[in-house]
Design a protein around this motif. Structure first.
Motif, PDB file in Angstrom:
ATOM      1  N   THR A 181      90.857  28.885 -19.829  1.00  0.00           N
ATOM      2  CA  THR A 181      89.972  27.952 -19.133  1.00  0.00           C
ATOM      3  C   THR A 181      88.689  27.731 -19.919  1.00  0.00           C
ATOM      4  O   THR A 181      88.190  26.602 -20.043  1.00  0.00           O
ATOM      5  N   ALA A 182      88.140  28.817 -20.461  1.00  0.00           N
ATOM      6  CA  ALA A 182      86.892  28.703 -21.224  1.00  0.00           C
ATOM      7  C   ALA A 182      87.086  27.858 -22.476  1.00  0.00           C
ATOM      8  O   ALA A 182      86.251  26.994 -22.799  1.00  0.00           O
ATOM      9  N   ILE A 183      88.184  28.090 -23.201  1.00  0.00           N
ATOM     10  CA  ILE A 183      88.426  27.324 -24.421  1.00  0.00           C
ATOM     11  C   ILE A 183      88.690  25.860 -24.088  1.00  0.00           C
ATOM     12  O   ILE A 183      88.221  24.950 -24.794  1.00  0.00           O
ATOM     13  N   GLY A 184      89.417  25.599 -23.003  1.00  0.00           N
ATOM     14  CA  GLY A 184      89.654  24.221 -22.606  1.00  0.00           C
ATOM     15  C   GLY A 184      88.375  23.503 -22.218  1.00  0.00           C
ATOM     16  O   GLY A 184      88.159  22.344 -22.584  1.00  0.00           O
ATOM     17  N   ALA A 185      87.511  24.193 -21.464  1.00  0.00           N
ATOM     18  CA  ALA A 185      86.231  23.586 -21.096  1.00  0.00           C
ATOM     19  C   ALA A 185      85.362  23.370 -22.323  1.00  0.00           C
ATOM     20  O   ALA A 185      84.680  22.344 -22.447  1.00  0.00           O
ATOM     21  N   TRP A 186      85.388  24.326 -23.240  1.00  0.00           N
ATOM     22  CA  TRP A 186      84.575  24.188 -24.457  1.00  0.00           C
ATOM     23  C   TRP A 186      85.051  22.996 -25.296  1.00  0.00           C
ATOM     24  O   TRP A 186      84.239  22.315 -25.930  1.00  0.00           O
ATOM     25  N   ALA A 187      86.334  22.727 -25.308  1.00  0.00           N
ATOM     26  CA  ALA A 187      86.869  21.622 -26.112  1.00  0.00           C
ATOM     27  C   ALA A 187      86.333  20.268 -25.669  1.00  0.00           C
ATOM     28  O   ALA A 187      86.351  19.308 -26.440  1.00  0.00           O
ATOM     29  N   SER A 188      85.842  20.185 -24.432  1.00  0.00           N
ATOM     30  CA  SER A 188      85.273  18.910 -23.985  1.00  0.00           C
ATOM     31  C   SER A 188      84.005  18.554 -24.735  1.00  0.00           C
ATOM     32  O   SER A 188      83.529  17.419 -24.644  1.00  0.00           O
ATOM     33  N   SER A 189      83.447  19.498 -25.484  1.00  0.00           N
ATOM     34  CA  SER A 189      82.276  19.188 -26.316  1.00  0.00           C
ATOM     35  C   SER A 189      82.611  18.135 -27.368  1.00  0.00           C
ATOM     36  O   SER A 189      81.717  17.405 -27.823  1.00  0.00           O
ATOM     37  N   GLN A 190      83.876  18.031 -27.742  1.00  0.00           N
ATOM     38  CA  GLN A 190      84.264  17.018 -28.725  1.00  0.00           C
ATOM     39  C   GLN A 190      84.101  15.614 -28.149  1.00  0.00           C
ATOM     40  O   GLN A 190      83.546  14.726 -28.810  1.00  0.00           O
ATOM     41  N   GLN A 191      84.576  15.412 -26.932  1.00  0.00           N
ATOM     42  CA  GLN A 191      84.435  14.092 -26.316  1.00  0.00           C
ATOM     43  C   GLN A 191      82.969  13.778 -25.993  1.00  0.00           C
ATOM     44  O   GLN A 191      82.490  12.677 -26.259  1.00  0.00           O
ATOM     45  N   LEU A 192      82.277  14.752 -25.439  1.00  0.00           N
ATOM     46  CA  LEU A 192      80.867  14.541 -25.120  1.00  0.00           C
ATOM     47  C   LEU A 192      80.056  14.278 -26.382  1.00  0.00           C
ATOM     48  O   LEU A 192      79.176  13.405 -26.402  1.00  0.00           O
TER      49      LEU A 192
END
Length: 264
Positions: A181-192
């Motif tokens: 969950t943490a890695i998936g949430a962190w990956a949203s930094s790419q879109q943001l």
């Protein structure tokens, strides 16, 4: 008379090596020969780790840092029309500039293993932001397609180590129960980061011109180098502390058990 019945083997003694290898990493305590298999299926609740403030801090710092790093990727796509008009660059030349970044980025990731082996993990991550920021700012000084391609390729090469090393760091500081969950949430930094980079680049281009887009982007990226240099050594997990103590191998354990029975 009936032959004496062989002593029943413990369930774990008959466990295939594959099962032992699967459950071993999930243990809170070292695996000992003779541990029941059913006790290995789940780690007891009291051994579950919780999300620490250190993990949340590293998550926030690396999340913002990687989002800012997208300022080293998006500006060219924003200023393409301006470069065509002011520098009379062709679409083919602009395409070569984009390709230079992608090729260099790929090369940087392929060489990451050797780089980490020589320098560790913190220093390449700090250098990724410092040198990528400097290369991005250098792009703003260029006036030819070849010099722009060189600067853009350097920016991509240095930025290549950021994503893998940050994902590894996030995986280390979060417990297994929430790691995905943490890695998936962190990956949203790419879109943001991509959205923010487009908006910032467009605003700077409109107010100050295309060269300032790269100066502002380079400065923002490089600003995270000292932050990471100070924060990561203080917050990174200690691999030695997490390493389990060495235990006797199964053959040694069997030999010790046989010796104790012989002396009993």
């Amino acid at each position: 008379p009936k032959p004496p019945r062989a002593p029943a083997q413990h369930a774990s003694a008959m466990a295939p090596p594959l099962i032992t290898a699967f459950v071993r990493p999930r243990l809170a305590a070292p695996l000992t020969w003779g541990t029941p298999i059913d006790s290995l299926i789940a780690v007891p609740a009291e051994t579950e780790e919780s999300v620490t403030s250190r993990a949340l801090f590293i998550f926030g710092l690396t999340y913002v840092a990687y989002a800012v790093l997208y300022l080293a990727r998006k500006p060219v796509s924003v200023v393409k029309t301006t470069l065509e008009a002011e520098l009379k660059m062709s679409i083919a030349a602009l395409g070569r500039i984009d390709a230079a970044l992608l090729l260099a980025y790929t090369a940087g990731q392929l060489l990451l293993g050797r780089t980490v082996a020589m320098l560790g993990r913190t220093l390449p991550l700090v250098l990724a932001f410092a040198l990528s920021g400097a290369s991005t700012a250098t792009f703003g000084l260029a006036s030819s397609a070849s010099s722009m391609a060189t600067a853009w390729a350097a920016s991509g090469f240095f930025a290549a180590s950021a994503n893998p090393l940050m994902v590894i760091l996030i995986g280390e500081v979060f417990p297994a129960s929430v790691r995905a969950t943490a890695i998936g949430a962190w990956a949203s930094s790419q879109q943001l980061g991509g959205i923010a980079a487009n908006l910032v680049s467009a605003a700077v281009l409109r107010s100050y011109g295309w060269r300032s887009v790269f100066f502002v982007s380079g400065a923002a990226i490089a600003a995270f180098a000292p932050l990471l240099a100070v924060a990561l050594p203080l917050c990174a997990p200690n691999p030695a502390a997490a390493r389990p103590a060495a235990t006797a191998s199964p053959p040694q354990a069997r030999a010790g058990a046989a010796k104790r029975r012989a002396t009993a």
